[in-house]
Write an enzyme that holds these catalytic residues in place. Structure first.
Site, PDB file in Angstrom:
ATOM      1  N   GLU A 120       4.258   5.720 -10.677  1.00 52.41           N
ATOM      2  CA  GLU A 120       4.033   4.394 -11.177  1.00 52.41           C
ATOM      3  C   GLU A 120       4.380   3.341 -10.128  1.00 52.41           C
ATOM      4  O   GLU A 120       5.407   3.005  -9.865  1.00 52.41           O
ATOM      5  CB  GLU A 120       4.750   4.145 -12.393  1.00 52.41           C
ATOM      6  CG  GLU A 120       4.114   3.001 -12.977  1.00 52.41           C
ATOM      7  CD  GLU A 120       4.432   1.679 -12.777  1.00 52.41           C
ATOM      8  OE1 GLU A 120       4.032   1.184 -11.796  1.00 52.41           O
ATOM      9  OE2 GLU A 120       5.378   1.029 -13.551  1.00 52.41           O
ATOM     10  N   GLU A 129       3.447  -5.874  -3.745  1.00 56.38           N
ATOM     11  CA  GLU A 129       4.697  -5.363  -3.501  1.00 56.38           C
ATOM     12  C   GLU A 129       4.586  -3.689  -4.297  1.00 56.38           C
ATOM     13  O   GLU A 129       5.745  -3.352  -4.636  1.00 56.38           O
ATOM     14  CB  GLU A 129       5.756  -6.130  -4.355  1.00 56.38           C
ATOM     15  CG  GLU A 129       6.458  -7.454  -3.724  1.00 56.38           C
ATOM     16  CD  GLU A 129       7.539  -7.599  -4.028  1.00 56.38           C
ATOM     17  OE1 GLU A 129       8.199  -7.417  -5.079  1.00 56.38           O
ATOM     18  OE2 GLU A 129       7.977  -8.916  -3.286  1.00 56.38           O
TER      19      GLU A 129
END
Length: 368
Positions: A120, A129
């Site tokens: 994930e 990010e």
């Protein structure tokens, strides 16, 4: 590799347990991964899996429950210690090996390859990010030929939108008109993306535009360095055009032959997630009516000094000069005629969407 100060700052941010609580309690996110694994239980049985950026280890545990014989759960932050405790708590310590390391530095026993990589890795608007680079590096280093990626693809979408939650209250604030405050807020928010929930009724574009599609099984790191699009879309309703809304979805493989791929959608038409949506707020709003053409250009380019961030540039274009897609949903006469012709002659429909900026550089994102 990125500079150590940036890398250390990034991974230390994931040592905050509140970050992991937020992700764990994001039911659409967690259930999408669980369903994607359990739906493919027959594939995972007896397989070797790598979980890149395992966090608390929940995805690794799902894989173990699905019958995987070995899971390498890689986590660079100190939350790896918590992952070990959770793995032991669920009695999977003989199956799941938590590796406290950057995935780029991992060496597996006998240089074995894994059958599947699960991760994930997504950030705001997919790439902010995010750890996509690390996932692709892990794929090239550890995944067997014809191994599987969970998820296997990702798409970023754009649509013009209104953001009444930012401005409407200033029209009548305790009986006063405070539009000057709204104007100053708009000017200040033009310099960075706004992370917020956009209601479905506030999407004013007649269709969602694809900025990019990423194939996690094949794309290489350099192919996700930049994306660009120039587009014209007709307004689907009367409203106020105040920004461009970005969201993403990811799709997981279906290895059962049922063509029932699990899809995690973070858009305004789906259940809310912790990613919310990302809005590029325009410096000035524009009243639009149904069918009015909205033309824009967006470029998303990886930041040169911090590879985990992207700079976003937006230009509002003149609809009379911008190239319109075929068919186009706006009400300009040429587009109405072209659409009518294409509806009458679908066999002759070409596929064309043009791509070709200026307001916005990504700084720290406001996710309140």
């Amino acid at each position: 590799m990125e500079p150590n100060s940036i890398q250390n700052e990034y991974f230390s941010s994931y040592e905050d347990l509140e970050v992991h609580r937020l992700m764990l309690e994001d039911n659409p996110r967690t259930l999408a991964y669980k369903n994607a694994i359990m739906n493919n239980k027959s594939y995972f049985k007896g397989k070797i899996v790598m979980d890149v950026g395992c966090g608390t280890g929940i995805l690794s545990i799902f894989c173990a429950q699905a019958g995987a014989k070995k899971i390498y759960a890689v986590e660079a932050s100190n939350v790896a210690n918590l992952a070990r405790e959770i793995v032991k708590e669920n009695k999977f310590e003989d199956v799941i090996e938590v590796i406290h390391s950057y995935v780029e530095d991992v060496v597996l026993p006998d240089n074995i390859k894994v059958d599947a990589i699960i991760s994930e890795w997504m950030g705001f608007y997919l790439l902010h990010e995010g750890m996509l680079d690390s996932v692709l590096i892990a794929r090239d280093k550890f995944l067997k030929v014809n191994g599987e990626m969970f998820p296997e693809s990702a798409t970023i979408y754009i649509s013009p939108c209104s953001v009444p939650t930012l401005y409407k209250k200033w029209d009548n604030f305790h009986g006063l008109s405070m539009t000057s405050v709204a104007n100053q807020l708009r000017a200040s928010k033009c310099n960075k993306p706004e992370i917020m929930v956009v209601e479905a009724e506030d999407i004013i574009g007649s269709d969602e535009v694809v900025l990019c599609w990423i194939n996690l099984k094949e794309d290489i790191v350099s192919e996700v360095d930049s994306f660009s699009i120039e587009h014209v879309v007709g307004a689907k309703k009367d409203g106020i055009y105040q920004g461009l809304c970005l969201w993403f979805d990811v799709v997981f493989p279906d290895l059962t032959g049922s063509n029932d791929n699990v899809r995690l959608d973070t858009g305004p038409f789906s259940s809310p997630t912790h990613w919310k949506q990302t809005v590029i707020v325009l410096p000035q709003e524009q009243v639009v009516e149904v069918g009015d053409p909205i033309a824009f250009q967006m470029d998303m380019t990886r930041d040169a000094s911090n590879r985990r961030r992207y700079n976003i540039q937006v230009s509002l274009l003149d609809p009379d000069e911008a190239e319109h897609p075929l068919p186009c949903t706006c009400h300009l006469t040429k587009c109405i005629l072209v659409k009518a012709y294409m509806d009458q002659h679908p066999e002759k429909v070409p596929v064309t969407e043009q791509m070709d900026t200026n307001c916005l550089q990504e700084d720290p994102i406001d996710d309140d």
